[in-house]
Design a protein around this motif. Structure first.
Motif, PDB file in Angstrom:
ATOM      1  N   GLY A  68       0.851  -1.322   0.007  1.00  0.00           N
ATOM      2  CA  GLY A  68      -0.167  -0.203   0.065  1.00  0.00           C
ATOM      3  C   GLY A  68       0.656   1.109  -0.010  1.00  0.00           C
ATOM      4  N   GLY A  69       2.189   1.241  -0.179  1.00  0.00           N
ATOM      5  CA  GLY A  69       2.962   2.241  -0.187  1.00  0.00           C
ATOM      6  C   GLY A  69       3.065   3.098   0.919  1.00  0.00           C
ATOM      7  N   GLY A  70       2.564   2.493   2.124  1.00  0.00           N
ATOM      8  CA  GLY A  70       2.468   3.228   3.499  1.00  0.00           C
ATOM      9  C   GLY A  70       1.394   4.218   3.521  1.00  0.00           C
ATOM     10  N   ARG A  71       0.425   4.173   2.605  1.00  0.00           N
ATOM     11  CA  ARG A  71      -0.619   5.151   2.472  1.00  0.00           C
ATOM     12  C   ARG A  71      -1.899   4.553   2.650  1.00  0.00           C
ATOM     13  NH1 ARG A  71       3.420   7.084  -0.976  1.00  0.00           N
ATOM     14  NH2 ARG A  71       2.925   5.234  -2.556  1.00  0.00           N
ATOM     15  N   ILE A  72      -1.982   3.075   2.830  1.00  0.00           N
ATOM     16  CA  ILE A  72      -3.404   2.364   2.916  1.00  0.00           C
ATOM     17  C   ILE A  72      -2.860   1.730   4.455  1.00  0.00           C
ATOM     18  CG2 ILE A  72      -4.725   0.804   2.097  1.00  0.00           C
ATOM     19  CD1 ILE A  72      -3.821   1.361  -0.633  1.00  0.00           C
ATOM     20  N   HIS A  73      -4.015   1.763   5.121  1.00  0.00           N
ATOM     21  CA  HIS A  73      -4.032   1.348   6.480  1.00  0.00           C
ATOM     22  C   HIS A  73      -5.237   0.282   6.942  1.00  0.00           C
ATOM     23  CE1 HIS A  73      -0.689   3.847   7.975  1.00  0.00           C
ATOM     24  NE2 HIS A  73      -1.198   4.721   7.025  1.00  0.00           N
ATOM     25  N   VAL A  74      -5.226  -0.493   7.524  1.00  0.00           N
ATOM     26  CA  VAL A  74      -6.418  -1.737   7.790  1.00  0.00           C
ATOM     27  C   VAL A  74      -6.512  -1.948   9.175  1.00  0.00           C
ATOM     28  CG1 VAL A  74      -4.846  -3.662   7.638  1.00  0.00           C
ATOM     29  CG2 VAL A  74      -7.055  -3.800   6.923  1.00  0.00           C
ATOM     30  N   ALA A  75      -7.658  -2.235   9.480  1.00  0.00           N
ATOM     31  CA  ALA A  75      -7.950  -2.684  10.943  1.00  0.00           C
ATOM     32  C   ALA A  75      -8.978  -3.942  10.781  1.00  0.00           C
ATOM     33  CB  ALA A  75      -8.580  -1.515  11.973  1.00  0.00           C
ATOM     34  N   THR A  76      -8.822  -4.940  11.225  1.00  0.00           N
ATOM     35  CA  THR A  76      -9.706  -6.055  10.948  1.00  0.00           C
ATOM     36  C   THR A  76      -9.329  -7.184  12.224  1.00  0.00           C
ATOM     37  OG1 THR A  76     -10.751  -7.655   9.477  1.00  0.00           O
ATOM     38  CG2 THR A  76      -8.419  -7.290   9.384  1.00  0.00           C
ATOM     39  N   GLY A  77     -10.355  -8.091  12.254  1.00  0.00           N
ATOM     40  CA  GLY A  77     -10.011  -9.630  13.110  1.00  0.00           C
ATOM     41  C   GLY A  77     -10.453  -9.006  14.353  1.00  0.00           C
ATOM     42  N   TYR A  78     -11.269  -8.457  15.093  1.00  0.00           N
ATOM     43  CA  TYR A  78     -11.587  -8.176  16.471  1.00  0.00           C
ATOM     44  C   TYR A  78     -12.324  -9.412  17.061  1.00  0.00           C
ATOM     45  CZ  TYR A  78     -11.353  -3.390  14.748  1.00  0.00           C
ATOM     46  OH  TYR A  78     -11.086  -2.032  14.181  1.00  0.00           O
ATOM     47  N   ASN A  79     -12.703 -10.433  16.668  1.00  0.00           N
ATOM     48  CA  ASN A  79     -12.875 -11.830  17.124  1.00  0.00           C
ATOM     49  C   ASN A  79     -14.212 -11.473  18.171  1.00  0.00           C
ATOM     50  OD1 ASN A  79     -12.809 -14.632  18.104  1.00  0.00           O
ATOM     51  ND2 ASN A  79     -11.164 -14.171  19.601  1.00  0.00           N
ATOM     52  N   LYS A  80     -15.028 -10.606  17.810  1.00  0.00           N
ATOM     53  CA  LYS A  80     -16.201 -10.346  18.508  1.00  0.00           C
ATOM     54  C   LYS A  80     -16.198  -9.668  19.716  1.00  0.00           C
ATOM     55  CE  LYS A  80     -18.659 -14.745  17.029  1.00  0.00           C
ATOM     56  NZ  LYS A  80     -19.513 -15.935  17.651  1.00  0.00           N
ATOM     57  N   TRP A  81     -14.918  -8.728  19.923  1.00  0.00           N
ATOM     58  CA  TRP A  81     -14.649  -8.128  20.810  1.00  0.00           C
ATOM     59  C   TRP A  81     -14.540  -6.519  20.306  1.00  0.00           C
ATOM     60  CZ3 TRP A  81     -16.892  -8.794  25.227  1.00  0.00           C
ATOM     61  CH2 TRP A  81     -16.905 -10.160  25.652  1.00  0.00           C
ATOM     62  N   GLY A  82     -15.373  -5.998  19.314  1.00  0.00           N
ATOM     63  CA  GLY A  82     -15.347  -4.876  18.589  1.00  0.00           C
ATOM     64  C   GLY A  82     -15.291  -3.317  19.152  1.00  0.00           C
ATOM     65  N   MET A  83     -16.100  -3.535  20.626  1.00  0.00           N
ATOM     66  CA  MET A  83     -16.237  -2.374  21.067  1.00  0.00           C
ATOM     67  C   MET A  83     -14.843  -1.823  21.766  1.00  0.00           C
ATOM     68  SD  MET A  83     -19.546  -1.823  20.739  1.00  0.00           S
ATOM     69  CE  MET A  83     -18.869  -2.457  19.108  1.00  0.00           C
ATOM     70  N   THR A  84     -14.010  -2.500  22.331  1.00  0.00           N
ATOM     71  CA  THR A  84     -12.821  -1.964  22.869  1.00  0.00           C
ATOM     72  C   THR A  84     -11.883  -2.299  21.699  1.00  0.00           C
ATOM     73  OG1 THR A  84     -12.422  -4.298  23.658  1.00  0.00           O
ATOM     74  CG2 THR A  84     -13.070  -2.757  25.267  1.00  0.00           C
ATOM     75  N   ASN A  85     -11.839  -3.188  20.898  1.00  0.00           N
ATOM     76  CA  ASN A  85     -10.721  -3.320  19.934  1.00  0.00           C
ATOM     77  C   ASN A  85     -10.786  -2.152  18.864  1.00  0.00           C
ATOM     78  OD1 ASN A  85      -8.944  -5.269  20.311  1.00  0.00           O
ATOM     79  ND2 ASN A  85     -10.326  -6.839  20.700  1.00  0.00           N
ATOM     80  N   ALA A  86     -12.151  -1.726  18.605  1.00  0.00           N
ATOM     81  CA  ALA A  86     -12.553  -0.756  17.314  1.00  0.00           C
ATOM     82  C   ALA A  86     -11.578   0.410  17.827  1.00  0.00           C
ATOM     83  CB  ALA A  86     -13.860  -0.643  17.215  1.00  0.00           C
ATOM     84  N   VAL A  87     -12.070   1.028  19.239  1.00  0.00           N
ATOM     85  CA  VAL A  87     -11.485   2.052  19.493  1.00  0.00           C
ATOM     86  C   VAL A  87     -10.042   2.094  19.689  1.00  0.00           C
ATOM     87  CG1 VAL A  87     -11.673   3.825  21.175  1.00  0.00           C
ATOM     88  CG2 VAL A  87     -13.647   2.739  20.693  1.00  0.00           C
ATOM     89  N   ALA A  88      -9.505   1.047  20.076  1.00  0.00           N
ATOM     90  CA  ALA A  88      -7.881   0.789  20.295  1.00  0.00           C
ATOM     91  C   ALA A  88      -7.248   0.844  19.024  1.00  0.00           C
ATOM     92  CB  ALA A  88      -7.711  -0.523  20.753  1.00  0.00           C
ATOM     93  N   ALA A  89      -7.817   0.131  17.652  1.00  0.00           N
ATOM     94  CA  ALA A  89      -7.616   0.247  16.610  1.00  0.00           C
ATOM     95  C   ALA A  89      -7.496   1.712  15.999  1.00  0.00           C
ATOM     96  CB  ALA A  89      -8.262  -0.593  15.632  1.00  0.00           C
ATOM     97  N   ALA A  90      -8.668   2.531  16.313  1.00  0.00           N
ATOM     98  CA  ALA A  90      -8.739   3.726  15.746  1.00  0.00           C
ATOM     99  C   ALA A  90      -7.622   4.623  16.400  1.00  0.00           C
ATOM    100  CB  ALA A  90     -10.096   4.312  16.164  1.00  0.00           C
ATOM    101  N   LEU A  91      -7.252   4.423  17.708  1.00  0.00           N
ATOM    102  CA  LEU A  91      -6.245   5.148  18.337  1.00  0.00           C
ATOM    103  C   LEU A  91      -5.046   5.040  18.003  1.00  0.00           C
ATOM    104  CD1 LEU A  91      -7.458   4.841  22.051  1.00  0.00           C
ATOM    105  CD2 LEU A  91      -7.589   6.872  20.882  1.00  0.00           C
ATOM    106  N   ARG A  92      -4.770   3.879  17.535  1.00  0.00           N
ATOM    107  CA  ARG A  92      -3.365   3.273  16.899  1.00  0.00           C
ATOM    108  C   ARG A  92      -3.171   3.746  15.489  1.00  0.00           C
ATOM    109  NH1 ARG A  92      -1.820  -3.194  16.294  1.00  0.00           N
ATOM    110  NH2 ARG A  92      -0.141  -2.770  14.763  1.00  0.00           N
ATOM    111  N   LEU A  93      -4.286   3.723  14.738  1.00  0.00           N
ATOM    112  CA  LEU A  93      -4.089   3.939  13.310  1.00  0.00           C
ATOM    113  C   LEU A  93      -4.041   5.619  13.441  1.00  0.00           C
ATOM    114  CD1 LEU A  93      -6.877   1.838  11.507  1.00  0.00           C
ATOM    115  CD2 LEU A  93      -4.179   1.775  11.444  1.00  0.00           C
ATOM    116  N   SER A  94      -4.685   6.265  14.032  1.00  0.00           N
ATOM    117  CA  SER A  94      -4.627   7.980  13.852  1.00  0.00           C
ATOM    118  C   SER A  94      -3.386   8.326  14.519  1.00  0.00           C
ATOM    119  CB  SER A  94      -5.806   8.542  14.841  1.00  0.00           C
ATOM    120  OG  SER A  94      -5.713   7.967  16.229  1.00  0.00           O
ATOM    121  N   THR A  95      -2.893   7.691  15.551  1.00  0.00           N
ATOM    122  CA  THR A  95      -1.485   8.059  16.068  1.00  0.00           C
ATOM    123  C   THR A  95      -0.342   7.642  15.136  1.00  0.00           C
ATOM    124  OG1 THR A  95      -2.338   7.692  18.478  1.00  0.00           O
ATOM    125  CG2 THR A  95       0.193   7.450  17.941  1.00  0.00           C
ATOM    126  N   GLU A  96      -0.544   6.683  14.376  1.00  0.00           N
ATOM    127  CA  GLU A  96       0.702   6.501  13.411  1.00  0.00           C
ATOM    128  C   GLU A  96       0.665   7.197  12.285  1.00  0.00           C
ATOM    129  OE1 GLU A  96       0.160   2.441  12.788  1.00  0.00           O
ATOM    130  OE2 GLU A  96       0.632   1.493  14.560  1.00  0.00           O
TER     131      GLU A  96
END
Length: 511
Positions: free
Chosen positions: A341-369
């Motif tokens: 993705g040339g460092g320009r495409i990011h992904v978040a997936t595979g929360y294993n039915k625990w999306g409420m905490t993992n979704a926000v954790a993913a968003a925090l991590r992606l935005s920070t990076e």
């Protein structure tokens, strides 16, 4: 199959699509991950657009039980089996940060939430062994939970043991999406519904192809449940599953519903929590999960309903629906830059039915990076290396997928594949109101998905537009589901969800 959270469907204001727009970031997916990511990036001054293939809340977030809990079934022991202790600790730190951020946000914007004790329980001795392993793995990861021996945890049936974590939270997830959507739009973020991501380049700026037209961005975040771009082969590392949920009112003279958030270990799994509907309590019952395209979804939903009526004093089932989740084969979500993705495409997936905490954790991590920094726990997760157990699980999963591809084609080319009588219905039977069935037949070398829904016959290609799997009929939701990677289609062939990006062709279209 209406989710209690989407009845009625919320009137969330969105924007009219404008082609050829250029943004600092485009986020695909208007679920919890996508909207929190867009909020965090817009707070930092970036110009952001969100694209959603259907409508806000149509995906997993709008169909979840919405438990915001750090006690997550057997997740921690699964992670510890696959990774060293520092990875399990980093996973837990990310979930803690995600939970804390979301609770603060809900208080800031005035979205109601309820504090509840979370329980993971077992009904037999083998389940108690899993509880012991989970308590040990959780403690090692920095989460202290209490073990209850022969407990009374408020359920109307006996349990063999339980873990409890006090003061977790629950809420209406569509209330959260509504608040987030209103917030980001007030900050200038554009939210485009009915806009499906179909492709993306990897040069700067990223040229993003959608069902409505082109967009351009310096950064693309794919938060679509499962990535719809095949770079990185995430479809081969994710196991798609469907599970069933129902909401019940209580009988006036019945026992009050239990007030905790409950999850059983072992099979069949059971998930319980309460909610409020029209000012009255309702019980949410979930479970009977299975891989997409396997078994009879109708039988699974019916069994869950019978179980609920057997164990609880209920008056009426008001809602019944299902949800699709994606399990990372190594139990840790995939979050970060997408390969090729040339460092320009990011992904978040595979929360294993625990999306409420993992979704926000993913968003925090992606935005920070994306903003050029890194969280300590995110750095550990980004550089994790799968152990032998995780690699073996991946190999096992993909061997099953390969077998499913071969057997699906063999079956489609030799005989009809149906969950109803094999004989073709006569004209009167086929047009009978309410009649519903589906089967895969062969027309020469072309497998055809033939369905009858409320008397209307549809014939479309039975070959999934993702990687060519043979579809199976979902007799509960009246859809065609791909058992390989979880793509789903309506009887007329319109794409519902999954890694596929295009509809099924009509059966007589040979182009």
């Amino acid at each position: 199959m209406d989710s209690i959270w989407l009845d009625p469907r919320p009137g969330i204001a969105t924007d009219l699509f404008v082609p050829d727009g250029h943004y600092d970031a485009v986020v695909a997916g208007a679920g919890l991950t996508g909207l929190v990511s867009s909020l965090l990036l817009s707070r930092a001054g970036l110009r952001v657009a969100v694209i959603e293939s259907r409508f806000v809340g149509a995906g997993t977030t709008g169909h979840t039980t919405a438990k915001l809990s750090l006690l997550q079934g057997t997740t921690m022991q699964e992670i510890r089996k696959n990774f060293p202790a520092e990875v399990a600790h980093a996973y837990m730190e990310g979930n803690k940060e995600g939970q804390s951020w979301l609770l603060r946000y809900l208080d800031e914007v005035g979205v109601p939430h309820q504090s509840r004790d979370a329980f993971t329980y077992a009904v037999d001795a083998s389940g108690r062994e899993q509880l012991e392993k989970e308590a040990e793995a959780s403690s090692e990861a920095g989460l202290q939970i209490d073990t209850l021996e022969d407990p009374d945890i408020g359920l109307p049936y006996a349990v063999a043991g339980a873990l409890v974590l006090r003061d977790q939270a629950q809420f209406d997830p569509v209330d959260v999406l509504t608040a987030l959507c209103n917030d980001v739009r007030a900050r200038g973020v554009k939210v485009f519904e009915d806009t499906r991501l179909t492709g993306a380049g990897n040069s700067a700026p990223v040229e993003i192809t959608t069902s409505q037209g082109l967009l351009f961005a310096d950064t693309l975040i794919i938060a679509t449940g499962t990535p719809v771009l095949d770079r990185g082969g995430f479809f081969a590392k994710l196991e798609p599953s469907r599970s069933y949920l129902a909401a019940y009112t209580g009988a006036p003279d019945g026992r009050p519903f239990p007030q905790g958030m409950y999850l059983s270990v072992g099979n069949p799994g059971r998930s319980l929590r309460t909610a409020t509907r029209h000012g009255k309590p309702v019980l949410l019952v979930g479970g009977n999960g299975h891989p997409v395209g396997a078994g009879s979804p109708s039988a699974a939903a019916r069994d869950l309903d019978l179980w609920a009526k057997e164990h609880f004093t209920v008056a009426e089932r008001t809602h019944a629906w299902s949800a699709q989740d994606y399990r990372s084969v190594n139990a840790v979500p995939f979050v970060g830059p997408m390969p090729r993705g040339g460092g320009r495409i990011h992904v978040a997936t595979g929360y294993n039915k625990w999306g409420m905490t993992n979704a926000v954790a993913a968003a925090l991590r992606l935005s920070t990076e994306i903003l050029g920094e890194e969280t300590p726990w995110g750095a550990v997760l980004a550089h994790r290396t799968s152990g032998a157990a995780a690699l073996a699980e991946t190999g096992k999963f993909n061997a099953g997928v390969a077998k499913g591809l071969v057997t699906g084609w063999a079956h489609a080319l030799t005989e009809s594949n149906s969950r109803v009588a094999e004989k073709a219905p006569d004209d009167d039977e086929a047009t009978a109101p309410g009649r519903t069935d589906g089967r895969v037949v062969h027309d020469g070398v072309h497998p055809v998905a033939e369905s009858i829904v409320d008397g209307r016959t549809c014939r479309v290609s039975a070959v999934c537009t993702h990687l060519g799997g043979i579809l199976t009929w979902n007799d509960e939701e009246r859809s065609w589901d791909c058992p390989l990677h979880g793509s789903r289609f309506t009887p007329s062939g319109i794409l519902i969800e999954g890694p596929a990006t295009s509809d099924l062709k009509p059966a007589d279209d040979r182009t």
